[in-house]
Structures are given as C-alpha cells and as structure tokens.
Design a protein around this motif. Structure first.
Motif, short mmCIF file in Angstrom:
data_model
loop_
_atom_site.label_atom_id
_atom_site.label_comp_id
_atom_site.label_asym_id
_atom_site.label_seq_id
_atom_site.Cartn_x
_atom_site.Cartn_y
_atom_site.Cartn_z
N ARG A 91 0.84 -1.21 0.00
CA ARG A 91 0.00 0.00 0.00
C ARG A 91 0.86 1.25 0.00
NH1 ARG A 91 -1.32 2.87 4.69
NH2 ARG A 91 -3.10 4.33 4.49
N GLU A 114 2.65 1.67 -3.42
CA GLU A 114 1.70 2.05 -4.46
C GLU A 114 1.31 3.52 -4.35
OE1 GLU A 114 -2.18 0.09 -6.56
OE2 GLU A 114 -2.21 0.21 -4.36
N ARG A 118 1.62 5.99 -7.52
CA ARG A 118 0.39 6.57 -8.09
C ARG A 118 0.44 8.10 -8.07
NH1 ARG A 118 0.35 2.97 -10.68
NH2 ARG A 118 -0.61 0.96 -10.30
N PRO A 158 3.16 -2.49 -11.50
CA PRO A 158 4.01 -3.25 -10.58
C PRO A 158 4.50 -4.53 -11.22
CG PRO A 158 1.70 -3.55 -10.01
CD PRO A 158 1.74 -2.53 -11.10
N THR A 181 10.28 -2.66 -4.19
CA THR A 181 9.28 -2.82 -5.25
C THR A 181 9.79 -2.20 -6.55
OG1 THR A 181 8.08 -0.71 -4.88
CG2 THR A 181 7.51 -2.58 -3.47
N TRP A 232 8.63 -1.03 -10.49
CA TRP A 232 7.52 -0.63 -11.34
C TRP A 232 8.06 -0.28 -12.71
CZ3 TRP A 232 2.65 -0.04 -8.72
CH2 TRP A 232 2.74 -0.24 -7.34
N PHE A 244 -3.39 -4.33 -6.87
CA PHE A 244 -2.00 -4.54 -6.49
C PHE A 244 -1.88 -4.86 -5.00
CE2 PHE A 244 1.90 -2.66 -4.67
CZ PHE A 244 2.78 -3.63 -5.13
N GLN A 245 -2.58 -4.14 -4.16
CA GLN A 245 -2.54 -4.44 -2.73
C GLN A 245 -3.01 -5.86 -2.46
OE1 GLN A 245 -4.85 -1.44 -0.68
NE2 GLN A 245 -3.67 0.22 -1.58
#
Length: 283
Positions: free
Chosen positions: A44, A47, A51, A59, A107, A109, A183-184
C-alpha cells in the motif's frame, strides 16, 4: 462492519500511522501480525508513492523481508525512491514500530509497452480457478478456498495432506475505510505461498523469512490464486514457489524462503472457519 487488517491512527505522532486489527492477528502468536497483513501494508505504501508520481507504471516485483515479528501495536511506513527513469521506478518501504523496523519491501515498477515479436516457451501447465458454483465471483473478503486431493473447499480439515495445493482468496481492505486495490490484494496474498507449499500432513511447520512476488500484469479485481509450483527443503530451510493467477490466466510467480518452526507448528487440520473472517482471523 468493515473488514480490514489495520485501522488508521490520524492522531498518532507519525504520519500515516496504522494499528493492526483482529483480522491481522497471526496463528503463530496472538501478539503478532501475520505476513499477509504486513505485505499488504508495505505494498500500500509503495503504491501510494508511484500513483502520485508515475501513475502510468505497473508493478512487476515486490520482495518483502520479514526480519522480526510485527506486533499487534501501532506501526508506520517510510518510503524511498531508490531509482527513477523513463522506464522504471524502484521504491523501497520500511515498516516501523516503537521498538524499531520490523519488515521492508523493495518494489519495482515498469512502463508497459508492446509485446516482443517471435515465439518463446512458456509452461503449458496452467492453474485453474475454482468453478463459479463453488466460488462465485465477488469483491467481498472470504475464507480462502483450498484445493488438494480432496478437491475445492473452505474446510481446512480436508486439506491436511501431502497433495499439491492451490489457494484462492479475495483480499480484504488493508486499511479500514480504504478500498483494496488489485495490487494491494496480490501483494498481500503473496504471503499465502507458505500456506500453499508448506502445509503438509503435520500442518504448517515453517515460518516465512521473506516472500518475492513477480508480475507480468496486475490481477483483474482483488481475487487471486496461488498454485504450488515447486518446493525444496534441506536442514530445515525450505524454498517454495507458486504460480499466481486470476480467472483470466496466469499473471506471475512467488518465491518464499522459510525456516522450520516445529516447536510452534500450526495444526491446520484442527481448524474450522465459517465463511466470515470476522469470526476468526485465519492464517
């Protein structure tokens, strides 16, 4: 009653602080949160950064290190953009509690483009979602469906065996009052790799040290499946992998490294959940 792993703490001294709810409680200990909740909180936070800054990116990888138990107490995240270019963004997240950091995530992306020409090999062994008459399509969280030699069911007592397992689940909200994103949902569900691969005739006898999720695309919706792909164990160290999928096909893989924890193993064959996660927090 809303279902979520955490609730926001707007009056806490740390920005974006959250507190674990009953649904986040681990079967290993009533005092700690399980990896699904922790991975969801880290995903979370990552993201949110992407975003805000680069919403066109998708992702493709999340690696979570679970290096100390996250307690059932207030927590907060810090984020760092490690690298950003026209085609990628690398975001690191750390989950903190009063005693110090408890988990971290790296992460990745990427900017989507066109598929490359030509033909390449791919695994023809494709997982299948449970039939709709068994698991209707829904965005409402539910007790996971498990498939083993007994077929599909939500009765965990039927699946304490040495058969190949598949896990099918619809994720709840990570934080109360916020809708869970695809995604979460998949980032949180990735921790279920241990349930799909480390659950045998004696229950779950291994505890995760990490989990890595790779994605070719995000899931459609917030329901995700994990099918055991491989498992190797030597001297109490196990490496397990799953194929990640939704009702539209395969979307990625997961890999979990875990350690034997036989003194506190979880006898899944003795558990019975109703199809309402408010009654029991699950695994």
């Amino acid at each position: 009653m809303d279902l979520a792993f955490f609730r926001p703490l707007p009056d806490h001294e740390q920005p974006d602080a959250i507190e674990p709810l009953l649904l986040a409680r681990s079967s290993w200990s009533d005092e700690q949160a399980h990896g699904v909740a922790v991975a969801g909180a880290l995903g979370r936070a990552a993201e949110a950064v992407v975003r805000r800054q680069r919403p066109e990116l998708v992702p493709t990888r999340v690696t979570v290190d679970l290096f100390t138990p996250t307690r059932m107490a207030p927590a907060w995240t810090t984020t760092e953009v490690v690298r950003e270019s026209g085609r990628l963004m690398l975001v690191d997240v750390v989950l903190h509690q009063e005693a110090g950091p408890t988990a971290r995530a790296s992460t990745l992306w990427l900017r989507p483009s066109e598929d490359a020409p030509g033909e390449t090999w791919s695994n023809p062994d494709r997982p299948e979602a449970p039939p709709l008459e068994v698991a209707p399509e829904t965005d409402e969280p539910h007790v996971p469906f498990i498939h083993s030699g007994a077929g599909w069911s939500q009765d965990f007592r039927e699946h304490q065996d040495a058969e190949r397992k598949t896990y099918w689940n619809t994720a709840p909200s990570i934080v109360l009052g916020e809708p869970v994103t695809p995604f979460q949902a998949v980032a949180a569900s990735a921790d279920g790799t241990s349930l799909a691969t480390n659950w045998g005739t004696a229950g779950v006898q291994h505890i995760n040290a990490d989990v890595t999720l790779t994605l070719a695309r995000p899931p459609v919706g917030v329901t995700v499946g994990l099918r055991a792909l491989d498992r190797v164990e030597h001297d109490g160290v196990a490496v397990s992998s799953c194929t990640v999928f939704d009702r539209h096909g395969t979307i990625g893989t997961t890999v979990v490294t875990s350690m034997s924890n036989t003194r506190r193993g979880i006898d899944m064959g003795g558990k019975r959940w109703e199809d309402d996660p408010r009654s029991e927090p699950g695994v």
